[in-house]
Design a protein around this motif. Structure first.
Motif, PDB file in Angstrom:
ATOM      1  N   UNK A  29     -97.548 -57.282 106.894  1.00 55.41           N
ATOM      2  CA  UNK A  29     -96.368 -56.248 107.145  1.00 55.41           C
ATOM      3  C   UNK A  29     -94.934 -55.978 106.065  1.00 55.41           C
ATOM      4  N   UNK A  30     -94.378 -55.212 105.530  1.00 57.92           N
ATOM      5  CA  UNK A  30     -93.565 -55.494 105.321  1.00 57.92           C
ATOM      6  C   UNK A  30     -91.821 -54.301 106.034  1.00 57.92           C
ATOM      7  N   UNK A  31     -91.045 -55.474 105.688  1.00 56.03           N
ATOM      8  CA  UNK A  31     -89.167 -54.119 106.237  1.00 56.03           C
ATOM      9  C   UNK A  31     -89.178 -53.621 105.581  1.00 56.03           C
ATOM     10  N   UNK A  32     -89.178 -52.204 105.869  1.00 54.76           N
ATOM     11  CA  UNK A  32     -88.422 -51.100 105.374  1.00 54.76           C
ATOM     12  C   UNK A  32     -87.044 -50.344 106.037  1.00 54.76           C
ATOM     13  N   UNK A  33     -87.548 -49.299 105.498  1.00 53.16           N
ATOM     14  CA  UNK A  33     -85.851 -48.769 105.552  1.00 53.16           C
ATOM     15  C   UNK A  33     -85.739 -48.024 107.615  1.00 53.16           C
ATOM     16  N   UNK A  34     -84.706 -47.974 107.932  1.00 50.60           N
ATOM     17  CA  UNK A  34     -84.763 -48.206 109.396  1.00 50.60           C
ATOM     18  C   UNK A  34     -83.563 -47.696 109.708  1.00 50.60           C
ATOM     19  N   UNK A  35     -83.196 -46.415 110.452  1.00 47.94           N
ATOM     20  CA  UNK A  35     -81.806 -45.618 110.371  1.00 47.94           C
ATOM     21  C   UNK A  35     -80.778 -46.772 111.516  1.00 47.94           C
ATOM     22  N   UNK A  36     -79.665 -46.651 110.943  1.00 49.17           N
ATOM     23  CA  UNK A  36     -78.649 -47.243 111.719  1.00 49.17           C
ATOM     24  C   UNK A  36     -78.103 -47.002 112.985  1.00 49.17           C
ATOM     25  N   UNK A  37     -78.793 -47.741 113.544  1.00 51.74           N
ATOM     26  CA  UNK A  37     -79.189 -47.997 115.162  1.00 51.74           C
ATOM     27  C   UNK A  37     -78.035 -49.537 115.279  1.00 51.74           C
ATOM     28  N   UNK A  38     -77.844 -48.693 116.915  1.00 53.55           N
ATOM     29  CA  UNK A  38     -76.488 -49.919 117.189  1.00 53.55           C
ATOM     30  C   UNK A  38     -76.882 -51.186 117.158  1.00 53.55           C
ATOM     31  N   UNK A  39     -77.531 -51.085 117.446  1.00 55.96           N
ATOM     32  CA  UNK A  39     -78.880 -52.865 118.210  1.00 55.96           C
ATOM     33  C   UNK A  39     -79.131 -53.144 116.669  1.00 55.96           C
ATOM     34  N   UNK A  40     -79.591 -54.831 116.675  1.00 48.68           N
ATOM     35  CA  UNK A  40     -80.072 -54.963 115.872  1.00 48.68           C
ATOM     36  C   UNK A  40     -82.027 -54.953 115.860  1.00 48.68           C
ATOM     37  N   UNK A  41     -82.820 -55.034 115.097  1.00 47.41           N
ATOM     38  CA  UNK A  41     -84.126 -55.163 114.850  1.00 47.41           C
ATOM     39  C   UNK A  41     -84.163 -53.708 113.463  1.00 47.41           C
ATOM     40  N   UNK A  42     -85.886 -54.281 113.481  1.00 46.42           N
ATOM     41  CA  UNK A  42     -86.379 -53.860 111.774  1.00 46.42           C
ATOM     42  C   UNK A  42     -87.660 -52.882 111.893  1.00 46.42           C
ATOM     43  N   UNK A  43     -87.900 -52.271 111.004  1.00 41.73           N
ATOM     44  CA  UNK A  43     -88.971 -51.326 111.050  1.00 41.73           C
ATOM     45  C   UNK A  43     -89.815 -52.067 110.121  1.00 41.73           C
ATOM     46  N   UNK A  44     -91.483 -52.630 110.583  1.00 41.89           N
ATOM     47  CA  UNK A  44     -92.141 -52.763 110.043  1.00 41.89           C
ATOM     48  C   UNK A  44     -93.383 -51.499 109.541  1.00 41.89           C
ATOM     49  N   UNK A  45     -93.551 -52.208 108.117  1.00 40.76           N
ATOM     50  CA  UNK A  45     -94.118 -50.691 107.144  1.00 40.76           C
ATOM     51  C   UNK A  45     -95.636 -51.188 106.946  1.00 40.76           C
ATOM     52  N   UNK A  46     -97.124 -50.378 106.845  1.00 41.40           N
ATOM     53  CA  UNK A  46     -98.492 -50.551 106.481  1.00 41.40           C
ATOM     54  C   UNK A  46     -98.424 -49.764 105.170  1.00 41.40           C
TER      55      UNK A  46
END
Length: 129
Positions: A29-46
């Motif tokens: 999977x690849x890390x991609x765009x994610x809204x600027x939430x106020x907590x850490x994290x990532x959105x992973x894409x296929x």
């Protein structure tokens, strides 16, 4: 209302870097765009779809799986995937579905979430260890 398909899964993590390495480096999977939430994290894409949302900075439940047993992805490259799991010392279970012979590969991510990868029946079995 009618469901049109699965959008994404969300997993909590105690170690964002280890989780990203697991899902990106190991599973592709690849890390991609994610809204600027106020907590850490990532959105992973296929492809163009964010299929896995990773949330860090929250307490993990005492039972990591909760009521969801596992997440499943369609995959390619069974032998290479098993070789990578072995090289990283990740315990896994491989089985074939009765009837159509599809391969199912099960293992856990760094925080205990169960992952299933489904491979076409025509893929060659990985070498035995």
């Amino acid at each position: 209302m009618a469901i049109q398909g699965m959008n994404h899964f969300t997993v909590l993590t105690s170690d964002l870097d280890a989780t990203l390495a697991f899902y990106c480096d190991l599973l592709g999977l690849r890390s991609g765009p994610r809204p600027p939430f106020d907590f850490p994290g990532a959105w992973l894409y296929s492809g163009t779809q964010a299929v896995l949302h990773v949330v860090a900075g929250r307490s993990l439940p005492s039972q990591p799986a909760g009521v969801i047993d596992h997440m499943a992805f369609s995959a390619q490259g069974l032998a290479d995937t098993v070789a990578q799991l072995r090289a990283k010392g990740i315990d896994h279970t491989l089985r074939r579905l009765p009837g159509n012979g599809q391969w199912q590969l099960f293992f856990h991510d760094p925080d205990g979430a169960k992952v299933e990868l489904d491979f076409e029946a025509g893929e060659l079995a990985p070498p035995a260890t």
